[in-house]
Each structure stands twice: as structure tokens, then as C-alpha cells.
Design a protein around this motif. Structure first.
Motif, mmCIF file in Angstrom:
data_model
loop_
_atom_site.group_PDB
_atom_site.id
_atom_site.type_symbol
_atom_site.label_atom_id
_atom_site.label_comp_id
_atom_site.label_asym_id
_atom_site.label_seq_id
_atom_site.Cartn_x
_atom_site.Cartn_y
_atom_site.Cartn_z
ATOM 1 N N GLN A 196 0.891 -1.087 0.268
ATOM 2 C CA GLN A 196 -0.014 -0.052 -0.159
ATOM 3 C C GLN A 196 0.906 1.222 0.262
ATOM 4 O O GLN A 196 1.674 1.419 0.857
ATOM 5 C CB GLN A 196 -0.682 0.043 1.289
ATOM 6 C CG GLN A 196 -1.596 -1.429 1.572
ATOM 7 C CD GLN A 196 -2.890 -1.325 1.002
ATOM 8 O OE1 GLN A 196 -3.461 -0.282 1.031
ATOM 9 N NE2 GLN A 196 -3.337 -2.496 0.665
ATOM 10 N N LEU A 197 0.802 2.140 -0.835
ATOM 11 C CA LEU A 197 1.618 3.294 -0.995
ATOM 12 C C LEU A 197 0.713 4.518 -1.219
ATOM 13 O O LEU A 197 -0.251 4.851 -1.592
ATOM 14 C CB LEU A 197 2.329 3.101 -2.524
ATOM 15 C CG LEU A 197 3.549 3.872 -2.733
ATOM 16 C CD1 LEU A 197 4.504 3.642 -2.028
ATOM 17 C CD2 LEU A 197 3.991 3.368 -4.174
ATOM 18 N N ASN A 198 1.593 5.448 -0.571
ATOM 19 C CA ASN A 198 0.781 7.111 -0.280
ATOM 20 C C ASN A 198 2.057 7.945 -0.542
ATOM 21 O O ASN A 198 3.264 7.703 -0.084
ATOM 22 C CB ASN A 198 0.105 7.078 0.709
ATOM 23 C CG ASN A 198 -0.910 8.221 0.787
ATOM 24 O OD1 ASN A 198 -0.979 8.655 -0.349
ATOM 25 N ND2 ASN A 198 -1.516 8.540 1.786
ATOM 26 N N PHE A 253 -7.249 9.308 10.212
ATOM 27 C CA PHE A 253 -7.372 8.025 9.151
ATOM 28 C C PHE A 253 -7.092 6.904 9.773
ATOM 29 O O PHE A 253 -7.427 5.858 8.941
ATOM 30 C CB PHE A 253 -6.753 8.385 8.057
ATOM 31 C CG PHE A 253 -6.798 9.395 7.152
ATOM 32 C CD1 PHE A 253 -8.220 9.245 6.177
ATOM 33 C CD2 PHE A 253 -6.813 10.946 7.150
ATOM 34 C CE1 PHE A 253 -8.467 10.381 5.235
ATOM 35 C CE2 PHE A 253 -7.083 11.777 6.127
ATOM 36 C CZ PHE A 253 -8.275 11.566 5.438
ATOM 37 N N ASP A 254 -6.499 7.054 10.849
ATOM 38 C CA ASP A 254 -6.280 5.639 11.497
ATOM 39 C C ASP A 254 -7.131 5.092 12.579
ATOM 40 O O ASP A 254 -7.169 4.203 13.212
ATOM 41 C CB ASP A 254 -4.827 5.617 12.615
ATOM 42 C CG ASP A 254 -3.585 5.032 11.568
ATOM 43 O OD1 ASP A 254 -3.873 4.620 10.442
ATOM 44 O OD2 ASP A 254 -2.711 5.342 12.172
ATOM 45 N N LEU A 270 -2.239 2.291 -4.755
ATOM 46 C CA LEU A 270 -2.153 3.747 -3.969
ATOM 47 C C LEU A 270 -3.188 3.423 -3.113
ATOM 48 O O LEU A 270 -4.260 3.196 -3.333
ATOM 49 C CB LEU A 270 -2.386 4.500 -5.344
ATOM 50 C CG LEU A 270 -1.282 4.950 -6.311
ATOM 51 C CD1 LEU A 270 -1.721 6.057 -7.192
ATOM 52 C CD2 LEU A 270 0.179 5.105 -5.503
ATOM 53 N N ASN A 271 -2.744 4.037 -2.065
ATOM 54 C CA ASN A 271 -3.917 4.200 -0.796
ATOM 55 C C ASN A 271 -3.652 5.651 -0.166
ATOM 56 O O ASN A 271 -2.874 5.749 0.693
ATOM 57 C CB ASN A 271 -3.772 3.044 0.128
ATOM 58 C CG ASN A 271 -4.525 3.135 1.137
ATOM 59 O OD1 ASN A 271 -5.501 4.116 1.561
ATOM 60 N ND2 ASN A 271 -4.425 2.093 2.467
ATOM 61 N N ALA A 301 5.015 7.089 1.957
ATOM 62 C CA ALA A 301 4.688 6.413 3.171
ATOM 63 C C ALA A 301 4.314 5.163 2.707
ATOM 64 O O ALA A 301 3.494 4.952 1.700
ATOM 65 C CB ALA A 301 3.592 7.017 4.098
ATOM 66 N N PHE A 302 4.565 3.917 3.508
ATOM 67 C CA PHE A 302 3.855 2.466 2.680
ATOM 68 C C PHE A 302 3.749 1.538 3.868
ATOM 69 O O PHE A 302 4.259 1.823 4.929
ATOM 70 C CB PHE A 302 5.017 2.027 1.921
ATOM 71 C CG PHE A 302 6.411 1.842 2.224
ATOM 72 C CD1 PHE A 302 6.765 0.791 2.950
ATOM 73 C CD2 PHE A 302 7.134 3.136 2.090
ATOM 74 C CE1 PHE A 302 8.001 0.826 3.402
ATOM 75 C CE2 PHE A 302 8.641 2.708 2.649
ATOM 76 C CZ PHE A 302 8.927 1.817 3.209
#
Ligand code: AMP
Length: 532
Positions: free
Chosen positions: A277-279, A321-322, A366-367, A381-382
């Protein structure tokens, strides 16, 4: 019965074989990517984590193991113990004219006035057990002294506080320090390792070498609610690429290299069911604007959210978001996303990371809801998640931390890193501990009196030749030896009796097939190894 603390666990054989298997594979991968190992202490100054991970994060605000490290408290106890046996009367003395000792000085002294007489006192702080023995010795000596004179020989390696006071009460001396000069330090068991690595980078001026590629393997500590895959002492395997921008540390090529390394590492361990998951969580300017927008969007709805999310909305809006509470998800879904706020250089950087990943064939998703639980992250961030892990499905996480070195007082040193949860990595392995653990090649069964000596000689030879050897005992009957050999999974039993020693040929029994042959001494190693 004393048990292991909740959230900690003993790793026992054969499972430890699995851990060693993972660590050895990981070290091989790091080697070919030219990473080198760093080992930092498991506790650090609390400020290090407060300033890097961030005061408002869950980790720092509620999960750290922190304590006041007051050396003096321990000294006091030792003093008191000794003095109890020694002092005759109740008196109070103040130190006069203490010559303040220089740190490291071997035996500085301070004089003390007792009934008009001057006595020498030497101080020592930071008692070790040896120091305590020394004090006991001094006590023996001072017993010989007469006329109420006594000498306290307490040797110091630290400055004596000016207002140090000694109070003699009945049969007891209590040592008081009115104001403590060396205030106790607040220390914390490391909850993660990036802060420690960057601290070491600054302390040892590692930028002198240009780009640093460092990895670590070790325990971390967080006071979380224990459950499967979540422990209070857990292990991380992590890596950092850090250095001056001129050495290329800021390049998107480094982000991609690190992510590709991770894909290789998981492949090497035959872990397949993972998703990257990548951002990009933006550069400092984007973040400021984004935080502003988030606060605005949250203001009308925050009252409907769960208490923990409400707190986050105020202290650290990105962390909303968490929030895991299901009822809050529709609200979170509608919030603006960081992807809409990236400025041009930041967006370009992120695009280049993605391009390289595509060209090397590393798949990603992409997240733009992905934020990380630590404040120091910027840009990439991943997280890698794994299908078989259940609720705690994040197997590793990481990102860029371009401003971290400066915020810890170091030079500009952009960097990027990751931390794999080793406990979870081991859970995701397909191998079983039994398959990676090497069983003994041979069990030596000495038969009869005097044979332990012969068996020990043979075992020494075999082990030097890398044959995994277990030794029995001459008091065992043959039946018991063979049973033990089978129980530990040895492939062969080697019988060492008087006849064998005399003839120089030994009975070697294959415990799988039951076949037994006589093998000359000189051929033993080859025979045992050839059937591995
Ligand atoms: P973090 O930097 O907090 O995302 O941690 C990186 C990785 O460490 C996570 O993806 C987990 O695999 C692992 N991890 C974090 N906390 C724990 C824990 N309490 N117990 C086990 N593993 C953990």
C-alpha cells in the motif's frame, strides 16, 4: 510461580530455528543491497522519542516504557545497609568545605567536621556490587581505629553535590542530598529504532561517509493491548538509507530501491500473499495546508465521532485516518485527501517512485488513506499487509523522514526506512520450525565403563568436521541409548564399546532403515555426511 510478563513471551526451540532462518535470509538480502548492520542501545533519552516520533502519537502519549533513572536512589540503599552495622551514636554533621570532585577523578576527597576533628571522607557514587564489597572491607579496617575517629572511604567518580549532608542516627547513617545536581534522567525502552539510528548518525557524524545504508534487528517495546500478533516486547527488522542530499538520499530511486528490496526479501522467504500500500503524505508545506483543510472539514462533524477520533482531530488530524471505529468510517471517507494537496516537486517525486517500481515489476496499490502512526514521516509512506495475519495484518511499514535529522539537532539528512514486524513475518512463513531445524546427524552411545572418554574424543573429532553430534552416557544400556537417539531425531547411532575401540571400527546404525554397518574410524565423517 513467576511467569513471563503479559505481552512478552519466550521463544523456544524449535521455533527459534525459524527466527534464525529468517534472520539469516534477511542478512543475505541486506548484504547484496550493500546495507550494513547497526546496533543501538535498547534504551534512550525519552526526549529522543518525544521529539521524533511525536508527543501526540499513540506511541509516545501512552505506549512507552519510561522511568526516571535515579542513580542516587540505589546508592542510598547501599550506604544505609553498610552504615547500619557501624555507627555508634546519633549525630548530625554537615560537610564543610567539600572539594568538589572532578568527574573521572579517581579519589577526590571532602573533609567532614566531627566533634572538632577533621576526618577524610572519600565518596563514590554509582555503586556496583564490587563497590559494596569494597565498602565492607573498609569497614573491617575502620574497626581498628580508636577514639571515635572513623574514616569513610567512599571513592567518587562524580562531582559531590555541595549541599551533601550526612546524618548519623542510632546505628545508622542516612545520606541526604538536599538539591540533587544530577537530576535523574528520564529514559525509555525504545518503541522503534529509526530515532536511535538517526541519533547515532548525528552523534558519530556518519555523514562523513556519504550515503549510509544501515539495517538493524532487535526488540522494541510498546505498552499495547496484547493479542495475537501484537506484543509488548516485539522484534523488528529495519533498514534506513540516510545521508546528505548531495549523496543522493533524497532521490525517488532510493524509495524504489528500498521497496524493491522488500519485495525481494519477502520472495526469498517464499511469502507471497502480500500487498504493498503506497501513499505520499506530502512535504512540510503541503502538510500545513492539508492539516488546515482537514481541520476545517472535521469541525462540523467531529462531535459525532468516537472520543479517541475526536482527540486525534484536535491534536493530530492526519491520524484521524487511523481511527478504526466502523461508525466513523463514512465521515472519514468524505474527508479531503492529501493526494489533492501535493505540490509539484512532491507529486513528481512520488510519480518517479511509482515509475521505477513499475519498471522493476513490483506491484503496489495507491492508498491515499494510508498515514503512519509516527510524526516524522514526509512524502513516501507505505505498508505491506499480509492476507493470513488476521486483524494485525500489517507486516511492515515505513516511509521517508527528510526533516528528522534536523529536528534532532543534526544536519540536513533526508532519509527513508522501514520496519518489519519480525513476529508477524515468522507467522507468515510457510516453513515449519521442524523443517528448518537441523536434526543431529549422529548420537554417540558409549557402552560400558571407561567409554565416556572414548566417546568424548570421537565427538570432538566429528564436531570439528561439522557433524551435528549428541553424546550419550556410558551408564545407559544400548536399548536406552537407541531410544534416546530416535527421540531426538538423530539419523545415526554410533556405538562405542571396548571391542570397537580396540578394532578401530565402529557400529553405525541408521535409525531410519535400521541397517547397521561397521565403519572404520577414518571413514566415519564421510559416511555420516554422505547420507545427509
Ligand atoms: P510501525 O512502525 O508502528 O508501523 O511498526 C512497523 C511494524 O512493526 C508493523 O507493521 C508491525 O508488523 C510491527 N509491530 C508494530 N507494533 C507491534 C506489536 N506491538 N507487536 C508486534 N508487531 C508489531
Amino acid at each position: 510461580m513467576i511467569k513471563a510478563i503479559r505481552g512478552t513471551r519466550d521463544l523456544l526451540p524449535p521455533e527459534t530455528a525459524l527466527w534464525n532462518f529468517v534472520e539469516s535470509a534477511v542478512r543475505d538480502v541486506f548484504r547484496v543491497y550493500n546495507f550494513h548492520e547497526i546496533r543501538t542501545p535498547i534504551f534512550e533519552d525519552t526526549q529522543l522519542f518525544a521529539r521524533s516520533v511525536g508527543e501526540e502519537t499513540d506511541i509516545v502519549s501512552k505506549e512507552m516504557y519510561t522511568w526516571e533513572d535515579g542513580v542516587r536512589a540505589a546508592d542510598y540503599a547501599v550506604y544505609k545497609k553498610w552504615m547500619k552495622m557501624k555507627m555508634p551514636d546519633a549525630r548530625v554533621f554537615d560537610l564543610i568545605d567539600p572539594e568538589i570532585a572532578q568527574p573521572q577523578s579517581p579519589a577526590p576527597s571532602a573533609r567532614m567536621k566531627i566533634d572538632g576533628k577533621q576526618n577524610v571522607i572519600l565518596f563514590r557514587y554509582r555503586f556496583t556490587f564490587q563497590d559494596f564489597l569494597l565498602l565492607k572491607l573498609m569497614e573491617e579496617q575502620s574497626r581498628d581505629e580508636t577514639g571515635g575517629k572513623f574514616q569513610l572511604r567512599l571513592v567518587t567518580t562524580e562531582a559531590v553535590p555541595e549541599n551533601f549532608k550526612i546524618v548519623l542516627e542510632e546505628r545508622e547513617v542516612i545520606i541526604e542530598t538536599v538539591t540533587v545536581e544530577n537530576r535523574p534522567q528520564s529514559l525509555t525502552l525504545r518503541p522503534e529504532n529509526t530515532a536511535g539510528v538517526v541519533r547515532a548518525y548525528i552523534e558519530h557524524q556518519l555523514w562523513e561517509r556519504g550515503l549510509n545504508k544501515l539495517y538493524y534487528i532487535g526488540p522494541q517495546f510498546r505498552r499495547e493491548r496484547p493479542q495475537k500478533g501484537r506484543y509488548r516486547q516485539f522484534y523488528q527488522i529495519g533498514a534506513e538509507i540516510i545521508g546528505p542530499a548531495t549523496a543522493g538520499s533524497e532521490s525517488p530511486a532510493r524509495d524504489a530501491e528500498l521497496l524493491e528490496l522488500l519485495a525481494t526479501l519477502l520472495d526469498r522467504l517464499c511469502i507471497t500473499d502480500w500487498a504493498l500500500q503506497l501513499n505520499s503524505i506530502g512535504c512540510p508545506n503541503d502538510r500545513a495546508k492539508y492539516n488546515e483543510a482537514l481541520r476545517e472539514a472535521l469541525a462540523p462533524v467531529v462531535g459525532q465521532m468516537d472520543a479517541d477520533c475526536q482527540r486525534r482531530a484536535v491534536t493530530n488530524p492526519l491520524r484521524v485516518f487511523d481511527c478504526k471505529v466502523p461508525e466513523d468510517q463514512p465521515i472519514i471517507e468524505k474527508l479531503p485527501r492529501i493526494s489533492q494537496f501535493l505540490d509539484e516537486p512532491c507529486r513528481k517525486h512520488f510519480e518517479q517512485v511509482q515509475e521505477i517500481l513499475k519498471s522493476v515489476g513490483v506491484e503496489f496499490q495507491l492508498n491515499d488513506r494510508l498515514v503512519r502512526g509516527l510524526d516524522y514521516y514526509t512524502r513516501t509512506a507505505f505498508e505491506f499487509t499480509h492476507g493470513a495475519l488476521g486483524a494485525q495484518n500489517a507486516i511492515l511499514g515505513g516511509g521517508r523522514y527528510d526533516g528528522l535529522s534536523e529536528s534532532l539537532g543534526g544536519p540536513s539528512a533526508p532519509g527513508i526506512g522501514f520496519a518489519i514486524g519480525e513476529d508477524r513475518l515468522v507467522m507468515a512463513l510457510k516453513e515449519s520450525a521442524e523443517t528448518v531445524q537441523r536434526k543431529p546427524d549422529v548420537y554417540i552411545a558409549p557402552l560400558g565403563p571407561g567409554m565416556n572418554r572414548e566417546a568424548a574424543r570421537l565427538a570432538r573429532e566429528l564436531r570439528r568436521d561439522d557433524v551435528i553430534t549428541e553424546l550419550g552416557d556410558e551408564s545407559f544400556r544400548l536399548k536406552k541409548s537407541l531410544e534416546t537417539a530416535s527421540k531426538i531425531g538423530a539419523r545415526f547411532a554410533l556405538i562405542v564399546g571396548e571391542n570397537e575401540v580396540k578394532s578401530g571400527a565402529f557400529a553405525l546404525k541408521n535409525l531410519g532403515s535400521g541397517e547397521q554397518v561397521s565403519v572404520p574410524h577414518a571413514e566415519l565423517v564421510q559416511k555420516i555426511k554422505s547420507s545427509r
